[in-house]
Write an enzyme that holds these catalytic residues in place. Structure first.
Site, PDB file in Angstrom:
ATOM      1  N   TYR A 219       0.871  -1.169   0.000  1.00 32.63           N
ATOM      2  CA  TYR A 219       0.000   0.000   0.000  1.00 32.63           C
ATOM      3  C   TYR A 219       0.906   1.215   0.000  1.00 32.63           C
ATOM      4  CZ  TYR A 219      -4.476   2.282   1.268  1.00 32.63           C
ATOM      5  OH  TYR A 219      -5.628   3.016   1.271  1.00 32.63           O
TER       6      TYR A 219
ATOM      7  N   GLY B  82      -6.255   2.184   7.702  1.00 33.05           N
ATOM      8  CA  GLY B  82      -6.998   1.949   8.937  1.00 33.05           C
ATOM      9  C   GLY B  82      -6.756   0.550   9.505  1.00 33.05           C
TER      10      GLY B  82
ATOM     11  N   ASP C 106      -8.845  -1.220  11.029  1.00 32.97           N
ATOM     12  CA  ASP C 106      -9.986  -2.071  10.714  1.00 32.97           C
ATOM     13  C   ASP C 106      -9.795  -2.781   9.376  1.00 32.97           C
ATOM     14  OD1 ASP C 106     -10.157   0.452   9.453  1.00 32.97           O
ATOM     15  OD2 ASP C 106     -12.341   0.377   9.352  1.00 32.97           O
ATOM     16  N   ARG C 107      -9.227  -2.082   8.413  1.00 38.90           N
ATOM     17  CA  ARG C 107      -8.990  -2.684   7.102  1.00 38.90           C
ATOM     18  C   ARG C 107      -7.898  -3.741   7.181  1.00 38.90           C
ATOM     19  NH1 ARG C 107      -8.117   1.912   2.861  1.00 38.90           N
ATOM     20  NH2 ARG C 107      -8.322   0.164   1.402  1.00 38.90           N
TER      21      ARG C 107
ATOM     22  N   ASP D 114     -16.560  -4.403   3.899  1.00 38.25           N
ATOM     23  CA  ASP D 114     -16.969  -4.041   5.254  1.00 38.25           C
ATOM     24  C   ASP D 114     -17.859  -2.816   5.153  1.00 38.25           C
ATOM     25  OD1 ASP D 114     -17.204  -3.726   7.995  1.00 38.25           O
ATOM     26  OD2 ASP D 114     -15.174  -2.966   8.276  1.00 38.25           O
TER      27      ASP D 114
ATOM     28  N   THR E  88     -20.049   3.163   8.452  1.00 40.57           N
ATOM     29  CA  THR E  88     -20.103   4.573   8.093  1.00 40.57           C
ATOM     30  C   THR E  88     -19.557   4.767   6.682  1.00 40.57           C
ATOM     31  OG1 THR E  88     -19.788   5.163  10.402  1.00 40.57           O
ATOM     32  CG2 THR E  88     -19.388   6.888   8.787  1.00 40.57           C
TER      33      THR E  88
ATOM     34  N   THR F  13     -40.529  11.010  -3.657  1.00 40.70           N
ATOM     35  CA  THR F  13     -39.152  11.452  -3.415  1.00 40.70           C
ATOM     36  C   THR F  13     -38.475  10.556  -2.387  1.00 40.70           C
ATOM     37  OG1 THR F  13     -39.720  13.718  -3.997  1.00 40.70           O
ATOM     38  CG2 THR F  13     -37.729  13.409  -2.682  1.00 40.70           C
TER      39      THR F  13
END
Length: 112
Positions: free
Chosen positions: A9, A16, A18-19, A39, A42, A94
Site C-alpha cells: 500500500y 486503517g 480495521d482494514r 466491510d 459509516t 421522493t
C-alpha cells in the site's frame, strides 16, 4: 507489529487498523485464495488480498447512512430518509426514490 500478510500500500501509515484486521482475517479464513473483503459501516471498504498473502489495496465509499445524510444536507429540499426493509426498485415518491437509489446503488456497487 509483524503481520501474517504483506502490505503493498503506497501510504501504509494512513491505512486503517480495521482494514488491516479484515484482510488478516480473510487471509486466515481463506488461505491461498484471492479475496475481496467488503466491510459496510459509516464507510464501505473494499479490500483485496491476493492468494500469495499480499494486501494490494482497495476502495472506500460512503456508507448507507452517510449517503442518506449527504442527500439531505447538501441539497435544499431533499428529506432525510432512513433505512427500511422494503426497498423499491423504482421510487414512486421522493422518499422512495432516495431509498431505492441509495440502497440499490450500494447493491449494484458491491455486485460490480
Amino acid at each position: 507489529m509483524q503481520l501474517p500478510v504483506d502490505i503493498s500500500y503506497d501510504t501504509p501509515k494512513t491505512l486503517g487498523k480495521d482494514r488491516v484486521a479484515a484482510v488478516v482475517a480473510a487471509n486466515y479464513l481463506k488461505p491461498n485464495k484471492n479475496v475481496l473483503v467488503i466491510d459496510a459501516g459509516t464507510a464501505i471498504t473494499y479490500d483485496v488480498i491476493e492468494s500469495s498473502g499480499i494486501f494490494i489495496g482497495g476502495n472506500i465509499s460512503p456508507g448507507m447512512t452517510t449517503r442518506f445524510r449527504a442527500l439531505n444536507q447538501f441539497t435544499k429540499r431533499l428529506p432525510m430518509v432512513t433505512e427500511r426493509e422494503d426497498i423499491p426498485i423504482l421510487g414512486t415518491s421522493t422518499e422512495t426514490a432516495i431509498l431505492g437509489g441509495v440502497v440499490n446503488g450500494i447493491i449494484y456497487e458491491m455486485d460490480g
